[in-house]
Design a protein around this motif. Sequence first.
Motif, short mmCIF file in Angstrom:
data_model
loop_
_atom_site.label_atom_id
_atom_site.label_comp_id
_atom_site.label_asym_id
_atom_site.label_seq_id
_atom_site.Cartn_x
_atom_site.Cartn_y
_atom_site.Cartn_z
N TRP A 3 -60.33 -28.35 -18.42
CA TRP A 3 -59.14 -27.79 -17.80
C TRP A 3 -59.06 -28.24 -16.34
N LEU A 4 -57.85 -28.31 -15.84
CA LEU A 4 -57.57 -28.65 -14.45
C LEU A 4 -56.69 -27.54 -13.88
N ILE A 5 -57.10 -27.00 -12.76
CA ILE A 5 -56.28 -26.04 -12.04
C ILE A 5 -55.94 -26.67 -10.69
N THR A 6 -54.66 -26.79 -10.40
CA THR A 6 -54.24 -27.28 -9.09
C THR A 6 -53.66 -26.11 -8.31
N SER A 7 -53.85 -26.15 -7.03
CA SER A 7 -53.39 -25.06 -6.17
C SER A 7 -52.95 -25.67 -4.85
N GLU A 8 -51.67 -25.51 -4.51
CA GLU A 8 -51.14 -26.05 -3.26
C GLU A 8 -50.97 -24.94 -2.24
N TRP A 9 -51.33 -25.25 -1.00
CA TRP A 9 -51.31 -24.28 0.10
C TRP A 9 -50.63 -24.89 1.31
N ALA A 10 -50.09 -24.04 2.14
CA ALA A 10 -49.45 -24.50 3.38
C ALA A 10 -50.47 -25.17 4.29
N SER A 11 -51.70 -24.67 4.26
CA SER A 11 -52.76 -25.27 5.09
C SER A 11 -54.12 -25.02 4.44
N LEU A 12 -55.06 -25.84 4.78
CA LEU A 12 -56.43 -25.65 4.31
C LEU A 12 -56.97 -24.32 4.82
N ALA A 13 -56.62 -23.95 6.04
CA ALA A 13 -57.08 -22.68 6.60
C ALA A 13 -56.60 -21.49 5.77
N ASP A 14 -55.35 -21.55 5.27
CA ASP A 14 -54.85 -20.46 4.41
C ASP A 14 -55.69 -20.34 3.15
N PHE A 15 -55.97 -21.49 2.51
CA PHE A 15 -56.79 -21.46 1.30
C PHE A 15 -58.19 -20.94 1.59
N GLU A 16 -58.81 -21.43 2.63
CA GLU A 16 -60.17 -21.02 2.95
C GLU A 16 -60.26 -19.53 3.28
N ALA A 17 -59.25 -18.99 3.95
CA ALA A 17 -59.24 -17.55 4.23
C ALA A 17 -59.17 -16.77 2.93
N TRP A 18 -58.34 -17.20 2.01
CA TRP A 18 -58.23 -16.55 0.70
C TRP A 18 -59.54 -16.68 -0.08
N GLU A 19 -60.12 -17.87 -0.06
CA GLU A 19 -61.35 -18.11 -0.82
C GLU A 19 -62.51 -17.26 -0.31
N ARG A 20 -62.55 -16.99 0.99
CA ARG A 20 -63.63 -16.19 1.58
C ARG A 20 -63.45 -14.69 1.38
N SER A 21 -62.27 -14.27 0.99
CA SER A 21 -61.99 -12.84 0.93
C SER A 21 -62.68 -12.17 -0.27
N PRO A 22 -63.10 -10.92 -0.09
CA PRO A 22 -63.68 -10.16 -1.21
C PRO A 22 -62.68 -10.02 -2.36
N GLU A 23 -61.40 -9.90 -2.03
CA GLU A 23 -60.36 -9.79 -3.06
C GLU A 23 -60.37 -11.02 -3.97
N HIS A 24 -60.54 -12.19 -3.39
CA HIS A 24 -60.58 -13.43 -4.18
C HIS A 24 -61.72 -13.38 -5.19
N ARG A 25 -62.89 -13.04 -4.72
CA ARG A 25 -64.06 -13.01 -5.62
C ARG A 25 -63.82 -12.04 -6.77
N ASP A 26 -63.28 -10.87 -6.47
CA ASP A 26 -63.04 -9.87 -7.51
C ASP A 26 -61.97 -10.33 -8.51
N LEU A 27 -60.90 -10.93 -7.99
CA LEU A 27 -59.80 -11.34 -8.87
C LEU A 27 -60.17 -12.50 -9.78
N VAL A 28 -60.92 -13.46 -9.27
CA VAL A 28 -61.22 -14.65 -10.08
C VAL A 28 -62.48 -14.51 -10.93
N ARG A 29 -63.24 -13.45 -10.73
CA ARG A 29 -64.48 -13.29 -11.51
C ARG A 29 -64.26 -13.38 -13.02
N PRO A 30 -63.26 -12.68 -13.60
CA PRO A 30 -63.07 -12.79 -15.05
C PRO A 30 -62.78 -14.23 -15.51
N MET A 31 -62.09 -14.98 -14.68
CA MET A 31 -61.80 -16.37 -15.01
C MET A 31 -63.08 -17.21 -14.92
#
Length: 98
Positions: free
Chosen positions: A48-76
């Motif tokens: 599988w391939l998942i693509t994800s486009e963001w306004a900036s790398l900083a926006d993505f990295e902030a999301w990726e570091r967040s506890p919410e991110h870890r919790d939401l993507v864990r089932p995946m």
Amino acid sequence: MVFLVRVPHDRTAAFLAAYEAVRHLVADGVPGHLVDQVCRSATDPEQWLITSEWASLADFEAWERSPEHRDLVRPMRDCFTDARSLRFHIHTQTPTPA
């Protein structure tokens, strides 16, 4: 962002359900998120391939570091037998048709 993942056949339904549960939350509420896709290989049904486009790398990295991110993507992520994350900056792009 590009994510290459392997999902065993018997985990496909769980993977897609987990993706479905996350994608609208991200699209509706994560700053900087533009669009994402999930794609299945035409030649290998477990690839599988998942693509994800963001306004900036900083926006993505902030999301990726967040506890919410870890919790939401864990089932995946629990469905993956292998995962690889790649980051690219757009160099050139064909305009969107009018």
